[in-house]
Design a protein around this motif. Structure first.
Motif, PDB file in Angstrom:
ATOM      1  N   SER A 189       0.834  -1.202   0.000  1.00  0.00           N
ATOM      2  CA  SER A 189       0.000   0.000   0.000  1.00  0.00           C
ATOM      3  C   SER A 189       0.863   1.243   0.000  1.00  0.00           C
ATOM      4  O   SER A 189       1.946   1.262   0.590  1.00  0.00           O
ATOM      5  CB  SER A 189      -0.912   0.001   1.224  1.00  0.00           C
ATOM      6  OG  SER A 189      -1.592   1.229   1.321  1.00  0.00           O
ATOM      7  N   SER A 190       0.344   2.295  -0.642  1.00  0.00           N
ATOM      8  CA  SER A 190       1.041   3.586  -0.679  1.00  0.00           C
ATOM      9  C   SER A 190       0.631   4.493   0.463  1.00  0.00           C
ATOM     10  O   SER A 190       1.147   5.601   0.589  1.00  0.00           O
ATOM     11  CB  SER A 190       0.736   4.300  -2.012  1.00  0.00           C
ATOM     12  OG  SER A 190       1.103   3.512  -3.113  1.00  0.00           O
ATOM     13  N   ASP A 242      -3.252  12.015  -0.374  1.00  0.00           N
ATOM     14  CA  ASP A 242      -1.899  11.633  -0.791  1.00  0.00           C
ATOM     15  C   ASP A 242      -1.050  12.892  -0.931  1.00  0.00           C
ATOM     16  O   ASP A 242      -1.410  13.833  -1.640  1.00  0.00           O
ATOM     17  CB  ASP A 242      -1.967  10.885  -2.122  1.00  0.00           C
ATOM     18  CG  ASP A 242      -0.622  10.276  -2.514  1.00  0.00           C
ATOM     19  OD1 ASP A 242       0.349  10.427  -1.740  1.00  0.00           O
ATOM     20  OD2 ASP A 242      -0.562   9.643  -3.583  1.00  0.00           O
ATOM     21  N   ASP A 262       2.067  12.794  -2.081  1.00  0.00           N
ATOM     22  CA  ASP A 262       3.058  12.606  -3.148  1.00  0.00           C
ATOM     23  C   ASP A 262       2.664  13.379  -4.395  1.00  0.00           C
ATOM     24  O   ASP A 262       1.497  13.699  -4.615  1.00  0.00           O
ATOM     25  CB  ASP A 262       3.182  11.124  -3.498  1.00  0.00           C
ATOM     26  CG  ASP A 262       3.790  10.311  -2.368  1.00  0.00           C
ATOM     27  OD1 ASP A 262       4.510  10.913  -1.560  1.00  0.00           O
ATOM     28  OD2 ASP A 262       3.526   9.095  -2.301  1.00  0.00           O
ATOM     29  N   ALA A 319       0.087   8.753  -5.734  1.00  0.00           N
ATOM     30  CA  ALA A 319       0.234   7.308  -5.895  1.00  0.00           C
ATOM     31  C   ALA A 319      -1.110   6.597  -5.770  1.00  0.00           C
ATOM     32  O   ALA A 319      -1.199   5.399  -6.074  1.00  0.00           O
ATOM     33  CB  ALA A 319       1.222   6.772  -4.853  1.00  0.00           C
ATOM     34  N   TYR A 320      -2.134   7.313  -5.306  1.00  0.00           N
ATOM     35  CA  TYR A 320      -3.437   6.685  -5.134  1.00  0.00           C
ATOM     36  C   TYR A 320      -4.511   7.769  -5.037  1.00  0.00           C
ATOM     37  O   TYR A 320      -4.221   8.946  -4.846  1.00  0.00           O
ATOM     38  CB  TYR A 320      -3.469   5.825  -3.866  1.00  0.00           C
ATOM     39  CG  TYR A 320      -3.286   6.614  -2.581  1.00  0.00           C
ATOM     40  CD1 TYR A 320      -4.366   7.222  -1.936  1.00  0.00           C
ATOM     41  CD2 TYR A 320      -2.020   6.778  -2.013  1.00  0.00           C
ATOM     42  CE1 TYR A 320      -4.197   7.950  -0.774  1.00  0.00           C
ATOM     43  CE2 TYR A 320      -1.834   7.514  -0.857  1.00  0.00           C
ATOM     44  CZ  TYR A 320      -2.931   8.092  -0.241  1.00  0.00           C
ATOM     45  OH  TYR A 320      -2.767   8.824   0.903  1.00  0.00           O
ATOM     46  N   THR A 367      -7.471   3.453  -4.005  1.00  0.00           N
ATOM     47  CA  THR A 367      -7.269   2.897  -5.345  1.00  0.00           C
ATOM     48  C   THR A 367      -5.901   3.323  -5.846  1.00  0.00           C
ATOM     49  O   THR A 367      -5.657   4.518  -6.104  1.00  0.00           O
ATOM     50  CB  THR A 367      -8.348   3.394  -6.314  1.00  0.00           C
ATOM     51  OG1 THR A 367      -9.645   3.051  -5.789  1.00  0.00           O
ATOM     52  CG2 THR A 367      -8.173   2.778  -7.696  1.00  0.00           C
ATOM     53  N   PRO A 368      -4.934   2.370  -5.963  1.00  0.00           N
ATOM     54  CA  PRO A 368      -3.582   2.722  -6.432  1.00  0.00           C
ATOM     55  C   PRO A 368      -3.614   3.278  -7.851  1.00  0.00           C
ATOM     56  O   PRO A 368      -4.414   2.841  -8.692  1.00  0.00           O
ATOM     57  CB  PRO A 368      -2.830   1.388  -6.364  1.00  0.00           C
ATOM     58  CG  PRO A 368      -3.602   0.565  -5.374  1.00  0.00           C
ATOM     59  CD  PRO A 368      -5.023   0.950  -5.576  1.00  0.00           C
ATOM     60  N   ALA A 369      -2.728   4.198  -8.103  1.00  0.00           N
ATOM     61  CA  ALA A 369      -2.666   4.811  -9.433  1.00  0.00           C
ATOM     62  C   ALA A 369      -2.091   3.863 -10.469  1.00  0.00           C
ATOM     63  O   ALA A 369      -2.298   4.047 -11.674  1.00  0.00           O
ATOM     64  CB  ALA A 369      -1.821   6.087  -9.368  1.00  0.00           C
ATOM     65  N   ASN A 370      -1.349   2.827 -10.011  1.00  0.00           N
ATOM     66  CA  ASN A 370      -0.715   1.904 -10.966  1.00  0.00           C
ATOM     67  C   ASN A 370      -1.648   0.801 -11.419  1.00  0.00           C
ATOM     68  O   ASN A 370      -1.229  -0.112 -12.146  1.00  0.00           O
ATOM     69  CB  ASN A 370       0.550   1.306 -10.346  1.00  0.00           C
ATOM     70  CG  ASN A 370       0.257   0.496  -9.089  1.00  0.00           C
ATOM     71  OD1 ASN A 370      -0.901   0.232  -8.777  1.00  0.00           O
ATOM     72  ND2 ASN A 370       1.317   0.111  -8.368  1.00  0.00           N
ATOM     73  N   GLY A 371      -2.879   0.815 -10.980  1.00  0.00           N
ATOM     74  CA  GLY A 371      -3.836  -0.174 -11.424  1.00  0.00           C
ATOM     75  C   GLY A 371      -3.964  -1.381 -10.531  1.00  0.00           C
ATOM     76  O   GLY A 371      -4.761  -2.286 -10.834  1.00  0.00           O
ATOM     77  N   ASP A 372      -3.217  -1.425  -9.441  1.00  0.00           N
ATOM     78  CA  ASP A 372      -3.364  -2.542  -8.516  1.00  0.00           C
ATOM     79  C   ASP A 372      -4.762  -2.544  -7.900  1.00  0.00           C
ATOM     80  O   ASP A 372      -5.493  -1.556  -7.972  1.00  0.00           O
ATOM     81  CB  ASP A 372      -2.313  -2.447  -7.405  1.00  0.00           C
ATOM     82  CG  ASP A 372      -0.917  -2.809  -7.901  1.00  0.00           C
ATOM     83  OD1 ASP A 372      -0.819  -3.338  -9.029  1.00  0.00           O
ATOM     84  OD2 ASP A 372       0.056  -2.541  -7.173  1.00  0.00           O
TER      85      ASP A 372
END
Length: 748
Positions: A37-38, A91, A93, A97-98, A132-137
């Motif tokens: 998790s981010s 977030d 960042d 990241a999410y 919801t992660p930004a990388n699609g996880d």
């Protein structure tokens, strides 16, 4: 020794409970999330509603698996539940990241302060964040969990209500302050109102142990000063303040090994009562706001020329308008006689009474130059109080050529029975009609628009003719309401008497106007005198009356041999028109007596009705539920009142009809009138119907029960079980709700 116990609260670490509820780990007690998790701790923010002074300001947050754990909070006593806690995630960042949904969750007071004071873990199953992660996880769900420390109770030296004294003499606002209770470590104080914003008078407490020897001392001394700004929340409505670190004091027990105890002062504040001038600057030179617990101004209040005192006002209770529930009385101050007075205002609702004492008030004169407006149609003279109404009557009657044809507008309700008013019955005076032709040739031929405003308590008791609020009118009166008019005339001459108008002469118009609860009478009149008396208008000579009504009672003792007419709305209608109007007046007279009109000598009535009872006291009477005598026309009208007397010309709708008159589609109630049939044919084409036949949901255009044949539904409102009512008459909705006096609307 006291019988009460002081309660000291010591927070026990929530780790004790955690150890008993979860497995222990010597290296790491944090449970990892189900997937990477981010979310990091710095992304999570806690914001208690009490701000930095909140007792939850020291709360901490941790991430344990898919739990967001809030700890370092104590399960306080249930006495005061006022605070909430907002948990926000964002977030930090860049790029993010999410994303998180929702952005924040508010924890309610009962969740933040559970029952009892035990250590407890409260996982809020319905308080979830979805990351919801930004990388699609895959998305991760986090649930909020609250971990409360136990509030340990150690019984030490008591602090009781008797130990606390309030300086009630420091300010009027605190005159009734008192300690309500000491419960746990909460001191509850009441008897104080929520003052207006900006009030900053400090409240002083003196705390001293009454036992001997003393069992505690107060840190910093026995005097505790509570900041005025801290004990005065925003607004003026009743409220209970939250626990606040700025409103605390600490007690040190004298017992060995005892710990200091912090007490929170919580205030139960009541609604503040204020008397506020309705339209600031209208009647007074300086704005008027009187507030309970605040000394009234010592500088004189100066009344403007033609102004009144007290001015129209509002009573605000906790900021809510409660004017209707309160009565205001004034002593000594007489706004009708110029001078400087010192008097009191007393405000009461029957339970609470406030007196604003020793007000200094300078009153003023009232002359023509003080009227606002130009008297033109575009800029009419403004009448907004009884002084100006009386001034207008004086100007019209004494300078008729200048003021008789001017334009006037009433902008506020006017009470003609205010204390000290020289035209009131209580002061032995009376109102002089506007356009009183007892002065030769004086008439009112301008316009007078009340805009729905009400003139109440008109009082006239005199001799002579042409009496009412107006004497003789050839102009226009619109949108005017009279309430509780009392007009009595004693005389032997030809008399025209009504509550609103004595005589509506050629070209005169009365529209959308009414008189409620009126008492209009001609007394001790010569039997040979021609007396014309109406609940609204005495005589209508070639004028027009529309969309108007009257209620109350009329009584005419004159005209038994010399002529005259008495009607619930109009006494004599001579070549005039009456339309879309009604009367609910009880009518008593000698001859030509009608529930709506006493006598019609030319002219017509259309789309109108009468409900009042008609009583004839003369042997030569012509009495009818709608009209006593007619030489004219009646169309689409009805009557339902009882008609009684000894003469044979007494009938349900019309007492007597002259040749050439026409009665069209008009009806009377045979059940309520006491008049079953039409003996001698005196009701012409009028038709008697029963209550059942007349209370219908629509017109019945043919058959044995035909009634209201072809009546216009744009004019009449039909409802099952009710008589038809007029849609556009003044205050039309009052026809169905007779006790309603505050609404004045058409029926759609």
């Amino acid at each position: 020794m006291k019988h009460y116990h002081l309660i000291v609260y010591i927070a026990i670490s929530s780790l004790i409970m955690l150890a008993s509820c979860t497995g222990s780990s010597s290296e790491n007690s944090t449970v990892p999330p189900p997937v990477p998790s981010s979310l990091v701790l710095t992304d999570i923010a806690l914001a208690p509603s009490g701000g930095d002074a909140s007792r939850y300001s020291a709360a901490t947050v941790a991430i344990e698996g898919n739990l967001i754990v809030i700890a370092n909070i104590t399960n306080y006593s249930d006495t005061i539940r006022t605070e909430t806690l907002r948990v926000s995630i964002a977030d930090s960042d860049s790029p993010v990241a999410y994303t998180i949904e929702p952005g924040f969750i508010d924890i309610a007071t009962n969740e933040l302060n559970p029952d009892d004071t035990n250590a407890v873990t409260n996982t809020l199953a319905d308080r979830e964040f979805t990351l919801t992660p930004a990388n699609g996880d895959a998305a991760i769900t986090y649930t909020v969990s609250l971990r409360f420390s136990k509030l340990e109770i150690v019984r030490l030296t008591p602090l009781s209500v008797e130990d606390i004294e309030i300086d009630t003499a420091s300010h009027l606002a605190y005159a009734n302050a008192r300690v309500l209770s000491v419960n746990d470590n909460i001191v509850l104080i009441g008897g104080i109102k929520n003052r207006i914003d900006g009030f900053d008078q400090a409240l002083t407490l003196t705390i001293a142990d009454k036992t001997d020897p003393s069992e505690y001392t107060v840190e910093g001394g026995s005097t505790v000063t509570l900041s005025g700004t801290e004990i005065n929340p925003t607004g003026t409505a009743a409220t209970t303040t939250a626990t606040n670190e700025a409103l605390t004091f600490t007690v040190m027990p004298t017992a060995d090994n005892a710990s200091p105890v912090k007490y929170y002062v919580v205030l139960v504040l009541g609604d503040l009562i204020q008397l506020v001038e309705l339209l600031s600057g209208t009647d007074l030179m300086n704005a008027l706001i009187l507030t309970e617990g605040i000394t009234p101004p010592t500088a004189p209040l100066v009344v403007k020329n033609c102004g009144v005192f007290p001015p129209p006002y509002r009573v605000l209770v906790g900021g809510t308008d409660m004017t209707a529930a309160y009565t205001l009385t004034v002593t000594v101050i007489n706004p009708y006689v110029q001078g400087t007075y010192t008097g009191d205002l007393t405000l009461t609702d029957g339970t609470t009474t406030l007196t604003f004492a020793s007000l200094s008030v300078t009153t003023s004169s009232c002359a023509a130059a003080d009227l606002s407006g130009m008297g033109t149609r575009r800029e009419p003279y403004i009448i907004d109080n009884d002084r100006k109404l009386n001034l207008v009557a004086k100007l019209v009657n004494e300078t008729n050529m200048t003021y008789g044809g001017s334009h006037y507008r009433v902008t506020r309700d006017i009470d003609l029975a205010k204390p000290f008013a020289p035209w009131s019955e209580a002061q032995g005076g009376q109102f002089a009609p506007i356009g009183d032709t007892n002065a030769d040739g004086v008439v009112f031929n301008g316009t007078f628009d009340c805009q729905g405003s009400v003139i109440s308590n008109l009082y006239i008791s005199t001799t002579g003719s042409y009496k009412g609020l107006f004497g003789v009118v050839t102009g226009m009166i619109t949108n005017c309401g009279l309430v509780k008019a009392n007009v009595t005339v004693d005389g032997t001459a030809i008399l025209y008497v009504g509550s609103l108008v004595g005589l509506l002469d050629t070209g005169g118009i009365v529209a959308k106007s009414y008189s409620e609860q009126a008492n209009v009478a001609i007394t001790s009149a010569d039997v040979n005198a021609s007396t014309y008396l109406g609940g609204l208008v005495g005589g209508n000579s070639s004028g027009i009356i529309s969309d108007s009504y009257s209620t109350g009672a009329v009584m005419n003792s004159g005209g038994s041999t010399g002529g005259g007419a008495t009607g619930g709305l109009v006494g004599l209608n001579s070549s005039g028109i009456i339309s879309r109007s009604y009367s609910s007046v009880d009518v008593n007279g000698h001859s030509q007596i009608g529930g709506l009109v006493g006598s019609i000598g030319g002219g017509r009535i259309e789309n109108s009705y009468a409900t009042g009872n008609v009583t004839s006291t003369g042997g030569n009477a012509n009495a009818g539920g709608l009209v006593g005598f007619i030489s004219g026309a009646v169309n689409n009208s009805y009557a339902i009142g009882e008609v009684t007397g000894t003469s044979f010309t007494i009938h349900g709708l019309i007492g007597s009809i002259a040749g050439g008159s026409t009665i069209t589609r008009s009806y009377w109630n045979t059940d309520t009138s006491g008049q079953m049939g039409d003996m001698n044919g005196m009701n012409g084409a009028a038709v008697g119907r029963t209550t059942t036949q007349m209370q219908v949901a629509a017109s019945v255009d043919d058959g044995d029960d035909a009634v209201y044949v072809n009546w216009d539904t744009g004019i009449w409102d039909f409802r099952a079980g009710a008589y038809p009512r007029l849609k556009s008459v003044a205050c039309a909705t009052r026809q169905y709700a007779t006790t309603t006096t505050t609404t004045c609307e058409n029926i759609p």
